[in-house]
Scaffold this motif. Structure first.
Motif, PDB file in Angstrom:
ATOM      1  N   LEU B  36       0.845  -1.207   0.000  1.00  0.00           N
ATOM      2  CA  LEU B  36       0.000   0.000   0.000  1.00  0.00           C
ATOM      3  C   LEU B  36       0.876   1.250   0.000  1.00  0.00           C
ATOM      4  O   LEU B  36       0.579   2.229  -0.676  1.00  0.00           O
ATOM      5  CB  LEU B  36      -0.911  -0.001   1.245  1.00  0.00           C
ATOM      6  CG  LEU B  36      -2.039  -1.026   1.261  1.00  0.00           C
ATOM      7  CD1 LEU B  36      -2.765  -0.978   2.596  1.00  0.00           C
ATOM      8  CD2 LEU B  36      -3.010  -0.777   0.128  1.00  0.00           C
ATOM      9  N   PHE B  37       1.982   1.201   0.769  1.00  0.00           N
ATOM     10  CA  PHE B  37       2.855   2.384   0.840  1.00  0.00           C
ATOM     11  C   PHE B  37       3.452   2.658  -0.527  1.00  0.00           C
ATOM     12  O   PHE B  37       3.418   3.796  -1.022  1.00  0.00           O
ATOM     13  CB  PHE B  37       3.975   2.171   1.852  1.00  0.00           C
ATOM     14  CG  PHE B  37       5.058   3.218   1.764  1.00  0.00           C
ATOM     15  CD1 PHE B  37       6.279   2.949   1.141  1.00  0.00           C
ATOM     16  CD2 PHE B  37       4.848   4.495   2.262  1.00  0.00           C
ATOM     17  CE1 PHE B  37       7.254   3.921   1.033  1.00  0.00           C
ATOM     18  CE2 PHE B  37       5.832   5.479   2.170  1.00  0.00           C
ATOM     19  CZ  PHE B  37       7.042   5.177   1.557  1.00  0.00           C
ATOM     20  N   ARG B  40       1.058   4.052  -2.854  1.00  0.00           N
ATOM     21  CA  ARG B  40       0.358   5.246  -2.385  1.00  0.00           C
ATOM     22  C   ARG B  40       1.259   6.479  -2.434  1.00  0.00           C
ATOM     23  O   ARG B  40       0.814   7.576  -2.697  1.00  0.00           O
ATOM     24  CB  ARG B  40      -0.073   4.996  -0.940  1.00  0.00           C
ATOM     25  CG  ARG B  40      -0.852   6.130  -0.362  1.00  0.00           C
ATOM     26  CD  ARG B  40      -2.325   5.859  -0.431  1.00  0.00           C
ATOM     27  NE  ARG B  40      -3.048   7.091  -0.115  1.00  0.00           N
ATOM     28  CZ  ARG B  40      -4.025   7.531  -0.855  1.00  0.00           C
ATOM     29  NH1 ARG B  40      -4.446   6.857  -1.879  1.00  0.00           N
ATOM     30  NH2 ARG B  40      -4.624   8.643  -0.556  1.00  0.00           N
ATOM     31  N   ASP B  41       2.611   6.295  -2.182  1.00  0.00           N
ATOM     32  CA  ASP B  41       3.472   7.442  -2.040  1.00  0.00           C
ATOM     33  C   ASP B  41       3.881   7.940  -3.410  1.00  0.00           C
ATOM     34  O   ASP B  41       4.618   7.261  -4.119  1.00  0.00           O
ATOM     35  CB  ASP B  41       4.723   7.057  -1.219  1.00  0.00           C
ATOM     36  CG  ASP B  41       5.607   8.279  -1.049  1.00  0.00           C
ATOM     37  OD1 ASP B  41       5.095   9.292  -0.535  1.00  0.00           O
ATOM     38  OD2 ASP B  41       6.763   8.196  -1.472  1.00  0.00           O
ATOM     39  N   PRO B  42       3.390   9.109  -3.850  1.00  0.00           N
ATOM     40  CA  PRO B  42       3.692   9.601  -5.199  1.00  0.00           C
ATOM     41  C   PRO B  42       5.194   9.650  -5.463  1.00  0.00           C
ATOM     42  O   PRO B  42       5.640   9.288  -6.507  1.00  0.00           O
ATOM     43  CB  PRO B  42       3.092  11.001  -5.209  1.00  0.00           C
ATOM     44  CG  PRO B  42       2.052  10.996  -4.154  1.00  0.00           C
ATOM     45  CD  PRO B  42       2.566  10.054  -3.111  1.00  0.00           C
ATOM     46  N   GLN B  43       6.008  10.007  -4.444  1.00  0.00           N
ATOM     47  CA  GLN B  43       7.452  10.111  -4.707  1.00  0.00           C
ATOM     48  C   GLN B  43       7.989   8.707  -4.954  1.00  0.00           C
ATOM     49  O   GLN B  43       8.788   8.491  -5.840  1.00  0.00           O
ATOM     50  CB  GLN B  43       8.165  10.795  -3.542  1.00  0.00           C
ATOM     51  CG  GLN B  43       7.839  12.269  -3.523  1.00  0.00           C
ATOM     52  CD  GLN B  43       8.791  13.082  -2.632  1.00  0.00           C
ATOM     53  OE1 GLN B  43       9.654  12.538  -1.949  1.00  0.00           O
ATOM     54  NE2 GLN B  43       8.627  14.370  -2.659  1.00  0.00           N
ATOM     55  N   ARG B  46       6.649   7.749  -8.279  1.00  0.00           N
ATOM     56  CA  ARG B  46       7.374   8.392  -9.392  1.00  0.00           C
ATOM     57  C   ARG B  46       8.673   7.643  -9.651  1.00  0.00           C
ATOM     58  O   ARG B  46       9.158   7.597 -10.758  1.00  0.00           O
ATOM     59  CB  ARG B  46       7.668   9.850  -9.031  1.00  0.00           C
ATOM     60  CG  ARG B  46       6.570  10.790  -9.470  1.00  0.00           C
ATOM     61  CD  ARG B  46       7.102  12.204  -9.585  1.00  0.00           C
ATOM     62  NE  ARG B  46       7.277  12.880  -8.289  1.00  0.00           N
ATOM     63  CZ  ARG B  46       6.311  13.614  -7.722  1.00  0.00           C
ATOM     64  NH1 ARG B  46       5.120  13.724  -8.315  1.00  0.00           N
ATOM     65  NH2 ARG B  46       6.494  14.203  -6.571  1.00  0.00           N
ATOM     66  N   THR B  57      -1.352  10.896  -9.791  1.00  0.00           N
ATOM     67  CA  THR B  57      -1.328  11.079  -8.339  1.00  0.00           C
ATOM     68  C   THR B  57      -2.622  10.490  -7.770  1.00  0.00           C
ATOM     69  O   THR B  57      -3.697  10.720  -8.309  1.00  0.00           O
ATOM     70  CB  THR B  57      -1.292  12.590  -8.011  1.00  0.00           C
ATOM     71  OG1 THR B  57      -0.187  13.131  -8.734  1.00  0.00           O
ATOM     72  CG2 THR B  57      -1.095  12.815  -6.537  1.00  0.00           C
TER      73      THR B  57
END
Lengths: 119, 219
Positions: B36-37, B40-43, B46, B57
């Motif tokens: 999930l992390f 979920r984390d856009p950075q 990316r 996003t």
């Protein structure tokens, strides 16, 4: 870690500057599982003409900001220039252990400056 | 040591009452939480194959992978696990009730629960059931009250996911401080009872205070 500015004076036109927030520096590395830190960035720079006018692909300038820059160009010192502030932000997620031994994933909006603009 | 004041202010801005002490014992991070992390984390996203689509996003305040509204996902371990007694293994007796207990004190009153899913792992105490017959899981709150759910369990190998009806335990009331449940896993055909080996609760909540769009919609 922040992008150095020459002599402490904000260099150049309004734009996003690099600012990396390290969780180890803040002392959270024991309970934050991921990430180790994130690029928060910040906005700095001049908002005089032509910087107050949007570059290609940038968010549309506020008419008021353009008006203020014009006024300042005509009568300097009257009301000052527009400010260089975040115009587009994006979220981050943090994975950590809380005090009840749970593994928690929290999502935070508006944590990273992607674009700056004169307002 | 007491964190410096700016760090406390930042913690509070992140909706945390105080700086967590960190994992008191080495506790592995559940694979689901890593997944999930990373999604979920856009950075993080990316940095991954999705780099080419900056527009990807995630929707704010929504957990896409689980399909519910929320901005906090907690993986809460069963705190009664060490005290779980060994089960009778003969097939003639009815299978015993097995209790699980979850500490929900970290959930703030303002948070709204949108998903509460049990993650259970059983192991057969003896020869398994006849192929195809399977088991029936029933879950109820400890103490008097109706059964919250009945679910078929085909096999004991993979983890069993059982989604609690959120409306059943948090109707218009703040989330309870703790949640004690009674599980019964009955074999559909004569077989030895199965033993609960591991239990956790995956709880998704929405904290409205951390849900505020900044940018005006484009004209």
């Amino acid at each position: 870690e922040a992008e150095p500015t020459a002599g402490g004076v904000p260099g150049g036109a309004c734009r996003a500057r690099r600012l990396y927030v390290s969780f180890r520096e803040v002392g959270w590395h024991r309970w934050v599982i991921a990430p180790r830190g994130f690029l928060a960035n910040y906005c700095q720079g001049h908002c005089a003409l032509p910087a107050a006018l949007p570059g290609p692909g940038a968010p549309p300038a506020l008419n008021h900001a353009v008006l203020r820059a014009l006024m300042h160009a005509a009568v300097p010192g009257n009301g000052g220039l527009p400010c260089c502030v975040p115009a587009r932000l994006s979220p981050i997620s943090v994975l950590f252990f809380d005090n009840s031994d749970n593994v928690v994933l929290r999502h935070y909006e508006d944590m990273v400056v992607d674009e700056c603009g004169c307002r | 040591p007491e964190p410096p004041r700016p760090a406390i202010a930042l913690l509070q801005a992140l909706g945390l009452r105080d700086a967590p002490r960190g994992a008191p014992k080495a506790r592995p991070v559940p694979p689901l939480m890593w997944r999930l992390f990373r999604r979920r984390d856009p950075q993080e996203a990316r940095a991954g194959p999705r780099r080419k689509s900056p527009g990807a996003t995630p929707r704010p305040c929504h957990v896409e992978e689980l399909g519910v509204a929320g901005n906090i996902v907690r993986h809460i371990p069963d705190r009664s696990a060490p005290a779980r007694p060994p089960e009778p293994s003969s097939a003639s007796e009815p299978c015993p009730e097995q209790t699980v207990d979850f500490d929900l004190s970290a959930v703030e009153p303002l948070e709204h629960a949108s998903l509460a899913r049990l993650e259970l792992r059983f192991e057969a105490a003896g020869p398994g059931v006849a192929p195809g017959s399977g088991w029936e899981l029933s879950v109820a709150r400890a103490g008097p009250g109706p059964v919250l759910l009945r679910q078929e369990v085909r096999a004991l190998g993979p983890p069993v996911h059982a989604e609690l009806p959120v409306a059943a335990w948090a109707p218009h009331a703040p989330t309870p401080r703790s949640l004690s449940l009674v599980l019964v896993l009955r074999p559909r055909a004569p077989a030895a009872c199965a033993r609960l080996v591991e239990a956790a609760l995956l709880l998704v909540t929405l904290d409205p205070r951390l849900c505020h769009p900044l940018a005006r919609p484009r004209r």
